[in-house]
Design an enzyme around this catalytic site. Structure first.
Site, PDB file in Angstrom:
ATOM      1  N   ASP A 110       1.049  -1.237  -0.028  1.00  9.02           N
ATOM      2  CA  ASP A 110      -0.082  -0.100  -0.079  1.00  9.02           C
ATOM      3  C   ASP A 110       0.978   1.404   0.257  1.00  9.02           C
ATOM      4  OD1 ASP A 110      -2.109   1.381   0.086  1.00  9.02           O
ATOM      5  OD2 ASP A 110      -2.635   1.244   2.109  1.00  9.02           O
ATOM      6  N   ARG A 127       0.119   7.861  -2.530  1.00  5.60           N
ATOM      7  CA  ARG A 127       0.202   9.013  -1.803  1.00  5.60           C
ATOM      8  C   ARG A 127       1.919   9.335  -1.958  1.00  5.60           C
ATOM      9  NH1 ARG A 127      -1.883   6.304   3.423  1.00  5.60           N
ATOM     10  NH2 ARG A 127      -2.081   4.430   1.909  1.00  5.60           N
ATOM     11  N   ARG A 132      -0.401   9.456  -9.742  1.00  8.18           N
ATOM     12  CA  ARG A 132      -0.595   8.251  -8.955  1.00  8.18           C
ATOM     13  C   ARG A 132       0.317   7.074  -9.826  1.00  8.18           C
ATOM     14  NH1 ARG A 132      -3.955   7.651  -4.758  1.00  8.18           N
ATOM     15  NH2 ARG A 132      -4.012   5.564  -5.492  1.00  8.18           N
ATOM     16  N   SER A 179      -7.224  -5.349  -5.642  1.00  2.00           N
ATOM     17  CA  SER A 179      -8.322  -5.923  -5.190  1.00  2.00           C
ATOM     18  C   SER A 179      -9.849  -5.667  -5.763  1.00  2.00           C
ATOM     19  CB  SER A 179      -8.548  -5.108  -3.763  1.00  2.00           C
ATOM     20  OG  SER A 179      -8.940  -3.890  -3.825  1.00  2.00           O
ATOM     21  N   ASN A 211     -10.646  -2.261  -5.791  1.00  2.00           N
ATOM     22  CA  ASN A 211     -10.000  -1.720  -6.641  1.00  2.00           C
ATOM     23  C   ASN A 211     -10.549  -1.111  -8.002  1.00  2.00           C
ATOM     24  OD1 ASN A 211      -6.609  -2.577  -5.220  1.00  2.00           O
ATOM     25  ND2 ASN A 211      -7.888  -0.886  -4.582  1.00  2.00           N
ATOM     26  N   TRP A 212     -11.340  -2.090  -8.570  1.00  2.00           N
ATOM     27  CA  TRP A 212     -12.239  -1.622  -9.689  1.00  2.00           C
ATOM     28  C   TRP A 212     -12.808  -0.547  -9.922  1.00  2.00           C
ATOM     29  CZ3 TRP A 212     -10.560  -4.497 -13.697  1.00  2.00           C
ATOM     30  CH2 TRP A 212     -10.059  -5.556 -13.508  1.00  2.00           C
ATOM     31  N   ARG A 264      -5.192  -1.964   8.831  1.00  2.00           N
ATOM     32  CA  ARG A 264      -6.557  -3.061   8.436  1.00  2.00           C
ATOM     33  C   ARG A 264      -6.030  -3.771   7.570  1.00  2.00           C
ATOM     34  NH1 ARG A 264      -7.882   2.695   6.547  1.00  2.00           N
ATOM     35  NH2 ARG A 264      -7.428   2.951   4.446  1.00  2.00           N
ATOM     36  N   ILE A 265      -6.974  -4.862   7.103  1.00  2.00           N
ATOM     37  CA  ILE A 265      -6.504  -5.965   6.011  1.00  2.00           C
ATOM     38  C   ILE A 265      -7.121  -5.613   4.876  1.00  2.00           C
ATOM     39  CG2 ILE A 265      -5.950  -7.632   7.844  1.00  2.00           C
ATOM     40  CD1 ILE A 265      -8.231  -9.243   7.297  1.00  2.00           C
ATOM     41  N   SER A 266      -8.143  -4.721   4.798  1.00  2.00           N
ATOM     42  CA  SER A 266      -8.938  -4.516   3.476  1.00  2.00           C
ATOM     43  C   SER A 266      -9.183  -5.682   2.700  1.00  2.00           C
ATOM     44  CB  SER A 266      -7.958  -3.539   2.562  1.00  2.00           C
ATOM     45  OG  SER A 266      -7.526  -2.196   3.234  1.00  2.00           O
TER      46      SER A 266
END
Ligand code: IPE
Ligand code: IPE
Ligand code: MG
Length: 254
Positions: free
Chosen positions: A28, A32, A41, A73, A76-77, A202-204
């Site tokens: 991750d 940023r 990005r 993920s 992420n779509w 977090r594990i997202s």
């Protein structure tokens, strides 16, 4: 007899440190990292793909047999179309550029997630690299792509329900091992160590079943800056942890 589900502690490394058999990473902070520099990005994702190369190489060098990277993920779509398209094209380039490296280092490529949702050329590049490295056994590199943990649990549940409906499985007899076998990760041990970069705790939706007894390591370092030293720091921290699996410290120290 039912096979125990929890991965037993991994063997000791040559320096006496306990090394994990399976490391899983939530990569991750690319976006940023770039935005802080006033860049798009996608430049962060490009830098992040260089980190992937470094970390894969180091894990192989350290004889870690399983490495799983959360690359994209299900959620992420929902990002802007341009970012999704750029990520898919980056993945294609990465797969073709890395093939020689994987072959030279004995690394088998594997994927978990809803691969059918990937654009056709990306999917073909992925399947091609997986096929060309399928015979390799020194390390398994798994990319979680279009991956969502809850979707995986649902997928597994449907598979088991179909077996029950066709009379192949007695619902009363369903074991944790049966459930594990119905997951995308059926041929992987559970992760011993889960690392997340960039400060989020977090594990997202990453491997909710498989991380049940994993050790977690969170670092504020964004993924593009995560390197060999930081990996070693995570492994050192891991080797100092006592994994108790519900027992007492005295019981597991024996
Ligand atoms: C991780 O970096 C890569 C993917 C999710 C594809 P991010 O893109 O999530 O970076 P941040 O969290 O926005 O900084
Ligand atoms: C998790 O990162 C997914 C990947 C690293 C591929 P996100 O950046 O998508 O996670 P959230 O949305 O901040 O939880
Ligand atoms: Mg993020």
């Amino acid at each position: 007899m039912k096979k125990p589900l929890i991965t037993p502690p991994a063997p000791q490394g040559p320096d006496g440190a306990i090394s994990p058999r399976h490391v899983a990473i939530i990569m991750d902070g690319n976006g940023r990292w770039a935005q802080k520099r006033g860049w798009q990005r996608i430049r962060g994702h490009e830098a992040g793909s260089e980190t992937v190369r470094v970390i894969v190489r180091n894990c192989r060098k350290l004889n870690i047999p399983y490495l799983t990277l959360y690359a994209f993920s299900s959620e992420n779509w929902g990002r802007p179309k341009t970012e999704v398209a750029a990520l898919m094209s980056l993945l294609r380039r990465f797969l073709s550029k890395e093939l020689d490296e994987l072959l030279a280092r004995g690394i088998r490529l594997n994927a978990i997630g809803d691969i059918d949702l990937l654009p056709e050329n990306t999917r073909q590049a992925l399947l091609g690299t997986m096929e060309k490295t399928a015979h390799l056994n020194d390390m398994v590199l798994t990319l979680a792509l279009s991956y969502g943990g809850r979707a995986e649990l649902l997928h597994a549940t449907k598979k088991l329900c179909q077996k029950v409906a066709s009379g192949l499985l007695d619902p009363e007899q369903i074991s944790e091992e049966d459930f594990s076998q119905a997951l995308y990760t059926h041929d992987l041990p559970d992760p011993d160590l889960m690392i997340r970069t960039s400060g989020e705790i977090r594990i997202s939706n990453f491997l909710p079943w498989q991380l049940a007894y994993s050790e977690f390591y969170f670092t504020k370092t964004p993924w593009p800056d995560f390197g060999e030293e930081e990996l070693k720091a995570a492994l050192t921290e891991y080797s100092g942890r006592q994994r108790r699996y519900g027992k007492t410290g005295e019981q597991v120290a024996k």
